[in-house]
Design a protein around this motif. Structure first.
Motif, PDB file in Angstrom:
ATOM      1  N   ALA A 279     -32.654 -15.751  -3.396  1.00  0.00           N
ATOM      2  CA  ALA A 279     -34.012 -16.131  -3.785  1.00  0.00           C
ATOM      3  C   ALA A 279     -34.329 -17.563  -3.390  1.00  0.00           C
ATOM      4  CB  ALA A 279     -34.187 -15.940  -5.289  1.00  0.00           C
ATOM      5  N   GLU A 280     -33.343 -18.452  -3.504  1.00  0.00           N
ATOM      6  CA  GLU A 280     -33.581 -19.868  -3.196  1.00  0.00           C
ATOM      7  C   GLU A 280     -33.793 -20.116  -1.707  1.00  0.00           C
ATOM      8  OE1 GLU A 280     -29.084 -19.220  -3.672  1.00  0.00           O
ATOM      9  OE2 GLU A 280     -30.932 -18.609  -4.698  1.00  0.00           O
ATOM     10  N   GLN A 281     -33.437 -19.127  -0.876  1.00  0.00           N
ATOM     11  CA  GLN A 281     -33.629 -19.270   0.568  1.00  0.00           C
ATOM     12  C   GLN A 281     -35.009 -18.806   1.016  1.00  0.00           C
ATOM     13  OE1 GLN A 281     -30.303 -16.921   1.904  1.00  0.00           O
ATOM     14  NE2 GLN A 281     -28.889 -18.656   1.848  1.00  0.00           N
ATOM     15  N   GLY A 282     -35.786 -18.253   0.085  1.00  0.00           N
ATOM     16  CA  GLY A 282     -37.127 -17.811   0.409  1.00  0.00           C
ATOM     17  C   GLY A 282     -37.346 -16.340   0.122  1.00  0.00           C
ATOM     18  N   PRO A 283     -38.602 -15.901   0.097  1.00  0.00           N
ATOM     19  CA  PRO A 283     -38.925 -14.506  -0.242  1.00  0.00           C
ATOM     20  C   PRO A 283     -38.391 -13.510   0.785  1.00  0.00           C
ATOM     21  CG  PRO A 283     -40.860 -15.922  -0.425  1.00  0.00           C
ATOM     22  CD  PRO A 283     -39.805 -16.730   0.259  1.00  0.00           C
ATOM     23  N   ALA A 284     -37.985 -12.349   0.270  1.00  0.00           N
ATOM     24  CA  ALA A 284     -37.516 -11.258   1.126  1.00  0.00           C
ATOM     25  C   ALA A 284     -37.899  -9.932   0.499  1.00  0.00           C
ATOM     26  CB  ALA A 284     -36.007 -11.323   1.337  1.00  0.00           C
ATOM     27  N   CYS A 285     -38.095  -8.943   1.358  1.00  0.00           N
ATOM     28  CA  CYS A 285     -38.456  -7.597   0.904  1.00  0.00           C
ATOM     29  C   CYS A 285     -37.676  -6.575   1.720  1.00  0.00           C
ATOM     30  CB  CYS A 285     -39.957  -7.361   1.076  1.00  0.00           C
ATOM     31  SG  CYS A 285     -40.485  -5.657   0.738  1.00  0.00           S
ATOM     32  N   ALA A 286     -37.200  -5.543   1.046  1.00  0.00           N
ATOM     33  CA  ALA A 286     -36.549  -4.415   1.725  1.00  0.00           C
ATOM     34  C   ALA A 286     -37.218  -3.132   1.261  1.00  0.00           C
ATOM     35  CB  ALA A 286     -35.059  -4.375   1.401  1.00  0.00           C
ATOM     36  N   ILE A 287     -37.537  -2.268   2.199  1.00  0.00           N
ATOM     37  CA  ILE A 287     -38.123  -0.965   1.895  1.00  0.00           C
ATOM     38  C   ILE A 287     -37.118   0.106   2.318  1.00  0.00           C
ATOM     39  CG2 ILE A 287     -40.087   0.582   2.227  1.00  0.00           C
ATOM     40  CD1 ILE A 287     -41.737  -1.859   3.046  1.00  0.00           C
ATOM     41  N   ILE A 288     -36.784   0.988   1.373  1.00  0.00           N
ATOM     42  CA  ILE A 288     -35.709   1.962   1.575  1.00  0.00           C
ATOM     43  C   ILE A 288     -36.250   3.370   1.467  1.00  0.00           C
ATOM     44  CG2 ILE A 288     -33.590   2.904   0.542  1.00  0.00           C
ATOM     45  CD1 ILE A 288     -33.002   0.303   1.832  1.00  0.00           C
ATOM     46  N   LYS A 289     -35.728   4.252   2.305  1.00  0.00           N
ATOM     47  CA  LYS A 289     -36.023   5.677   2.216  1.00  0.00           C
ATOM     48  C   LYS A 289     -34.716   6.435   2.431  1.00  0.00           C
ATOM     49  CE  LYS A 289     -39.502   8.672   1.818  1.00  0.00           C
ATOM     50  NZ  LYS A 289     -40.490   8.786   2.900  1.00  0.00           N
TER      51      LYS A 289
END
Length: 538
Positions: A279-289
């Protein structure tokens, strides 16, 4: 040598005349004690349980009065006594047992209500070593096991959730319990002590780094029984092992219907992936299917990270799982609700975001309370016919690997960053895995193919489809870095990646054809780096 049974038949109904109550979790214990007194049951108890019952004005005898021996050693020794265990283990219809009871002043104990020191809770909260050891219960499991073994005559209750059933059983049978009920409670009791001992042994294994011990027990507590498993004809349940690791097992369901078996499996995969990006390195998002990522991205804002992840494969993202490495905010929530999504999981959720997500009542929203540490160890397990496959968690991170440039051209600083990003994602893609990435965003992902070249081609096709959907002039694979989670067995996979537009490649190396693959990379003018470590994921 096995002990031979005397084959004395168990009675159906056994009247409960004396009950021993000794619980750490005192939920409902006073109410239960009152109901037992109404049935004419004499109460025995210990320590804090005795005080709670006595303070409620109910008649209760301290176990020390029964044994003639006081609690000693800070309560470590109070029920480990022949008078207690004789009362629990005696076969009432055995003449030798009856004679021994009479000779030693042992009275029948017909009901044992026992729950254990909160070892799992202390462990899950990261208690220090001495505190955790002190919360290993000894007398409780001994009494539970004794009572359960002698279920022909003794009823054992180990969970407050079963108190109502016990009271109902006594009322239905004029103060007695049936053999069927006692057997079911015995089964529950042994499951409880098995899970408890499993938690203890696994904690020791982790603390002492014991690796693959001779005996391995894996136990858990049922969090919820599921409507079905992977398919409607399969039964399923979600069990919590007590591992101190934030994730779907620790998460609070803020809204939405019960998670399915597949939801939980996919949500765990999503959250473990996004946790690679601190989190401290910046925002990230993962989308899984279906447990595979269809898009992963970083960005200056969480909403932008979501939009970039979605752009990789917006078709597959429909009905997927979204994992975020920072608190879900309002802007990101407004973006997410534009697309049908099964689950969102984040460390926390703002009040404004909760209100926005509430417009989609079937959307499951989870707050995990933190991110799992990708460097932390532990074990993973899966079943095979007749056995368990157990391994240490894949906690290797590309940032810690000694990367080796093997081509004439070294990667640029940007290519190196894209390589690391792609390899971090490839760790969470089912093998064979190929991941293209550019500027902190996946460009194309090929997962789970029998041939690595097919994974490379599928990833490139996905990138072309994404570009067409977004109206881009060219797919993002042009000028990208590409990661393979295992070595390239032949140059053909590399040539396919180059044809898709990749200019840099990261892979473990180690193939007998490495020299041929390096030569092909040099001829194509691409940079290649070996990690020396693979990330198979089956």
């Amino acid at each position: 040598m096995a002990v031979v049974s005397k084959k004395i038949p168990a009675p159906d109904k056994v009247r409960v005349k004396t009950a021993l109550l000794s619980v750490s979790d005192k939920t409902g214990i006073v109410e239960l004690a009152g109901a037992l007194v109404e049935q004419g049951v004499a109460l025995l108890s210990t320590g804090g349980t005795h005080k709670a019952i006595a303070d409620a004005g109910l008649a209760v005898k301290d176990v020390s009065e029964l044994t003639g021996f006081p609690e000693i050693m800070d309560g470590r020794v109070k029920t480990l006594h022949p008078t207690v265990h004789g009362g629990l283990l005696a076969i009432r219809d055995d003449e030798e047992h009856k004679a021994a009871m009479a000779a030693h002043g042992i009275v029948d104990i017909d009901l044992a209500v026992i729950n254990l020191y909160p070892f799992e809770e202390v462990r899950s909260k990261g208690g220090d070593y001495p505190t955790t050891v002190e919360n290993i219960d000894i007398g409780g499991p001994a009494m539970i096991r004794a009572s359960a073994k002698n279920h022909a005559y003794v009823t054992v209750i180990t969970n407050p959730a079963d108190y109502d059933a016990l009271i109902g059983e006594l009322k239905a049978n004029a103060g007695s319990t049936s053999y069927d009920f006692r057997r079911k409670m015995a089964a529950a009791a042994y499951a409880r002590t098995a899970a408890y001992d499993a938690a203890i042994s696994n904690w020791f294994a982790d603390e002492l780094n014991l690796g693959m011990m001779r005996h391995r027990a894996i136990g858990g507590v049922l969090k919820e029984e599921m409507r079905y498993g992977e398919n409607p004809h399969q039964a399923a349940g979600f069990y919590i092992t007590g591992e101190n690791r934030p994730g779907v097992a620790t998460a609070a369901l803020l809204q939405g219907k019960q998670l399915s078996y597949n939801n939980i499996n996919d949500t765990d995969a999503a959250y473990e992936l996004v946790a690679e990006f601190r989190a401290e390195q910046g925002p990230a998002c993962a989308i899984i299917k279906h447990a595979n990522p269809c898009g992963v991205a970083t960005a200056p804002s969480l909403a932008d990270a979501y939009r970039r992840a979605l752009a990789c494969d917006s078709t597959s993202a429909f009905g997927g799982i979204i994992a975020l490495n920072q608190e879900l905010d309002a802007e990101t929530a407004r973006e997410i609700v534009k697309l049908f999504t099964e689950v969102i999981i984040a460390p926390s959720v703002s009040d404004e975001a909760k209100a926005i997500i509430a417009a989609k009542p079937n959307l499951r929203l989870l707050a995990a309370g933190g991110l799992p540490d990708p460097r932390k160890g532990g074990i993973t397990a899966k079943t095979v016919s007749g056995g368990l496959l157990v391994q240490s968690r894949d906690n290797a991170m590309v940032e810690d690997m000694a990367l080796k440039v093997v081509t004439k051209r070294a990667p640029t600083a940007q290519e190196l960053e894209d390589m690391k990003f792609a390899f971090r994602v490839a760790k969470h893609v089912k093998s064979n895995a190929v991941v293209y990435a550019k500027d902190g965003q996946t460009a194309g992902i090929g997962a789970g193919q029998m041939s690595r070249i097919d994974s490379a081609r599928i990833a490139a096709i996905k990138a072309e489809e994404a570009a067409k959907a977004a109206g881009w002039a060219q797919p993002m694979t042009k000028g990208s870095a590409v990661a393979s989670e295992a070595f390239l067995p032949f140059p053909d996979s590399l040539l396919s990646m180059v044809a898709a537009g990749a200019t840099a490649l990261i892979q473990p190396g180690g193939s007998i054809k490495d020299a041929d693959v390096i030569a092909a990379a040099d001829e194509a003018g691409v940079a290649m780096v070996f990690t020396g470590m693979r990330h198979f994921r089956h």
